[in-house]
Write a protein that holds these residues in place. Structure first.
Motif, short mmCIF file in Angstrom:
data_model
loop_
_atom_site.label_atom_id
_atom_site.label_comp_id
_atom_site.label_asym_id
_atom_site.label_seq_id
_atom_site.Cartn_x
_atom_site.Cartn_y
_atom_site.Cartn_z
N ALA A 14 -3.73 1.61 10.42
CA ALA A 14 -2.90 2.47 11.27
C ALA A 14 -1.76 3.10 10.48
N ASP A 15 -1.57 4.41 10.71
CA ASP A 15 -0.44 5.17 10.15
C ASP A 15 -0.47 5.26 8.62
N LYS A 16 -1.62 5.04 8.00
CA LYS A 16 -1.72 5.13 6.55
C LYS A 16 -2.50 6.38 6.16
N PRO A 17 -2.01 7.15 5.18
CA PRO A 17 -2.79 8.29 4.68
C PRO A 17 -4.01 7.77 3.93
N LEU A 18 -4.96 8.67 3.69
CA LEU A 18 -6.22 8.28 3.05
C LEU A 18 -5.99 7.62 1.70
N SER A 19 -5.12 8.21 0.87
CA SER A 19 -4.90 7.66 -0.47
C SER A 19 -4.38 6.23 -0.42
N GLU A 20 -3.50 5.96 0.54
CA GLU A 20 -2.95 4.60 0.65
C GLU A 20 -4.01 3.62 1.13
N SER A 21 -4.85 4.04 2.06
CA SER A 21 -5.92 3.17 2.54
C SER A 21 -6.90 2.84 1.42
N LEU A 22 -7.26 3.85 0.63
CA LEU A 22 -8.20 3.61 -0.47
C LEU A 22 -7.57 2.75 -1.56
N THR A 23 -6.27 2.92 -1.78
CA THR A 23 -5.58 2.07 -2.75
C THR A 23 -5.64 0.61 -2.34
N LEU A 24 -5.44 0.33 -1.05
CA LEU A 24 -5.52 -1.05 -0.55
C LEU A 24 -6.93 -1.60 -0.68
N LEU A 25 -7.94 -0.76 -0.41
CA LEU A 25 -9.32 -1.22 -0.59
C LEU A 25 -9.55 -1.68 -2.02
N LEU A 26 -9.00 -0.91 -2.97
CA LEU A 26 -9.20 -1.24 -4.39
C LEU A 26 -8.37 -2.46 -4.80
N GLU A 27 -7.09 -2.45 -4.46
CA GLU A 27 -6.20 -3.51 -4.93
C GLU A 27 -6.49 -4.85 -4.26
N LYS A 28 -6.86 -4.83 -3.00
CA LYS A 28 -7.15 -6.09 -2.27
C LYS A 28 -8.62 -6.48 -2.37
N GLU A 29 -9.42 -5.65 -3.08
CA GLU A 29 -10.85 -5.92 -3.27
C GLU A 29 -11.57 -6.14 -1.94
N MET A 30 -11.29 -5.28 -1.00
CA MET A 30 -11.88 -5.39 0.34
C MET A 30 -13.24 -4.70 0.37
N GLU A 83 -6.75 -2.84 -18.40
CA GLU A 83 -5.56 -2.14 -17.90
C GLU A 83 -5.83 -0.64 -17.75
N SER A 84 -6.45 -0.05 -18.76
CA SER A 84 -6.76 1.39 -18.71
C SER A 84 -7.75 1.69 -17.60
N PHE A 85 -8.75 0.81 -17.44
CA PHE A 85 -9.78 1.06 -16.42
C PHE A 85 -9.20 0.93 -15.02
N LYS A 86 -8.25 0.01 -14.83
CA LYS A 86 -7.59 -0.09 -13.53
C LYS A 86 -6.85 1.20 -13.18
N LEU A 87 -6.14 1.75 -14.19
CA LEU A 87 -5.44 3.02 -13.97
C LEU A 87 -6.44 4.11 -13.62
N PHE A 88 -7.54 4.15 -14.35
CA PHE A 88 -8.58 5.16 -14.09
C PHE A 88 -9.11 5.05 -12.67
N LEU A 89 -9.43 3.83 -12.23
CA LEU A 89 -9.96 3.65 -10.88
C LEU A 89 -8.96 4.08 -9.82
N LYS A 90 -7.70 3.76 -10.04
CA LYS A 90 -6.68 4.16 -9.06
C LYS A 90 -6.59 5.68 -8.97
N CYS A 91 -6.67 6.35 -10.12
CA CYS A 91 -6.66 7.82 -10.11
C CYS A 91 -7.92 8.36 -9.44
N LEU A 92 -9.06 7.73 -9.71
CA LEU A 92 -10.32 8.16 -9.10
C LEU A 92 -10.26 8.04 -7.58
N TYR A 93 -9.69 6.95 -7.09
CA TYR A 93 -9.62 6.71 -5.65
C TYR A 93 -8.62 7.63 -4.96
N THR A 94 -7.55 8.02 -5.65
CA THR A 94 -6.43 8.69 -4.96
C THR A 94 -6.04 10.06 -5.51
#
Length: 451
Positions: A14-30, A83-94
């Motif tokens: 609720a009340d989250k933009p798409l980029s924030e929702s996708l970031t949580l999916l990635l960071e929380k491994e949901m 570390e680099s791949f995590k940055l890449f994935l975050k950019c890819l998702y958002t």
């Protein structure tokens, strides 16, 4: 399919933009279904992702997870750090690339491998903002290696503007031969050609040492490859060429003879291997004789027109006096006087026209700066530039201020305090313009790189 729902409480979106929702999916491994593995000495590091999101962004991931390799859910990564791949994935998702220059470089390397063109464009645009003297060669090298056209353009423009400093940096010694060739190809790489030659020879010596080669003239030329032809040896003076090149073995006897023939008689049609085109400064001015407000301008090559140089007759500022609203007042000190210009500039052959207003200037000649760069193609026929302008003097501004401050009237009894007209009323009155008889004396322009 492995599913992690630790943080997946109902309504978390609720009340989250798409980029924030996708970031949580990635960071929380949901609800992840892909695992990237990294071997760090004896330890294995895992990063999880979502095949559907990865495939939606990258044709490589699409083929990996939904093509011939369909079903592959574990991918070993050997050419990037976790570390680099995590940055890449975050950019890819958002598409969020708020990173420093080192991180941007790492993300570009990975994004190129997985063919994320859109992300490459964003990262290139951001990296262009980080170009400095100490890293310009590294960034240009990266842009050339990955064929990032816009980043190449921005980096080359920066190199052109700071070439003397950049030739002295360690980064110049580490560029590839393809990057060196791109640098040397630019007419706007404006430096003394002898200095450019010496730096290129230093670069070649360094490459010979890296390849365990003898630093002979022949090996230097071999490692320079095609870049050697972009060193403009024929533009050196006769003495510079004789003292620095003629006594080396960089050129064959025939090649050296041809350059001597050209230096002795430039009009001869001689087939030279090195460019004979003189390099051009980035910013240039052509002075033109004239006594009118219209000129015929021969464009020497592709340029961006920046403005016009003007010469103001002194009498235009002499004896300027205003009488208005039945007030007479003393003339301000002449040394405070200045002029501003208001008018219109037209380039007949292109249909370009613009209005302009210059700031107050107390020194002459004046300069009319265009609000936008005007691209003109080099051609034999001249361009016709017409300027129509009025001059506005700072006397009027000073008078308005005096009205506001003291509001004096002139009478037989001397100066008497009077509130005078309001500033708003004065500003509502037409401001005086004077006949403008200024001459166009030159044009200022920026040479366009031919890379």
């Amino acid at each position: 399919m492995e599913t992690n729902t630790k943080e997946a409480s109902i309504g978390w979106q609720a009340d989250k933009p798409l980029s924030e929702s996708l970031t949580l999916l990635l960071e929380k491994e949901m609800w992840t279904d892909v695992t990237f593995t990294f071997r760090n000495q004896e330890e294995v590091v895992e990063i999880k992702g979502h095949s559907i999101i990865l495939a939606a962004r990258s044709p490589v991931f699409q083929a990996m997870f939904y093509g011939q390799m369909d079903g592959k859910k574990e991918v070993a990564i050997e050419d990037a750090s976790p570390e680099s791949f995590k940055l890449f994935l975050k950019c890819l998702y958002t598409d969020n690339v708020d990173l420093d220059e080192i991180s941007l470089t790492k993300v570009i390397e990975i994004a190129h491998k997985y063919q994320l063109g859109y992300l490459l464009d964003i990262c290139s645009e951001q990296l262009a903002k980080h170009v400095r003297v100490d890293n310009a060669c590294d960034i240009l090298n990266l842009a050339v290696f990955y064929n990032l056209k816009e980043l190449q353009k921005e980096a080359c423009n920066f190199v052109d503007d700071h070439v003397l400093e950049i030739l002295e940096t360690p980064g110049f010694m580490n560029i590839s031969v393809e990057t060196l060739k791109m640098m040397l190809a630019g007419d706007t790489l404006y430096a003394d050609e002898l200095n450019i030659f010496r730096k290129c020879i230093g670069w070649a010596e360094n490459k010979c040492k890296e390849q365990n080669l003898e630093t002979s003239d022949q090996n230097k030329r071999n490692v320079l490859g095609d870049a050697f032809f972009f060193i403009r040896l024929p533009t050196l003076t006769f003495l510079e060429y004789t003292e620095n090149i003629a006594n080396t073995k960089l050129l064959s006897v025939e090649e050296s003879h041809k350059i001597y023939m050209y230096k002795g008689c430039p009009s001869l049609q001689i087939d030279l291997i090195n460019s004979i085109v003189q390099r051009k400064s980035k910013l240039d001015t052509i002075l033109l004789p004239g006594d009118q407000m219209e000129i015929k301008f021969h464009c020497p090559n592709d340029i961006h027109l920046l403005g016009l140089m003007l010469d103001q007759p002194k009498e235009a500022l002499a004896n300027v006096r205003r009488t208005d609203l039945h007030y007479e007042y003393e003339l301000p000190d002449k040394h405070l006087s200045a002029i501003a210009l208001h008018g219109k500039l037209v380039i007949r052959e292109t249909g370009f026209n613009t209005t302009f207003q210059t700031p107050y200037l107390s020194k002459l000649p004046n300069f009319v700066s265009l609000s936008e760069k005007v691209a003109l193609k080099g051609k034999n026929e001249p361009y016709t530039i017409t300027l129509k302008a009025n001059v506005y003097t700072s006397y009027d501004v000073q008078y308005l201020q005096r009205f506001r401050e003291i509001g004096l009237t002139n009478g037989k009894s001397g100066f008497v305090k009077d509130p005078g007209p309001s500033l708003e009323y004065l500003l509502s009155k037409p401001w005086p313009y004077f006949n403008f008889k200024q001459f166009i004396t030159g044009v200022q322009y920026q040479n366009v790189s031919n890379r």
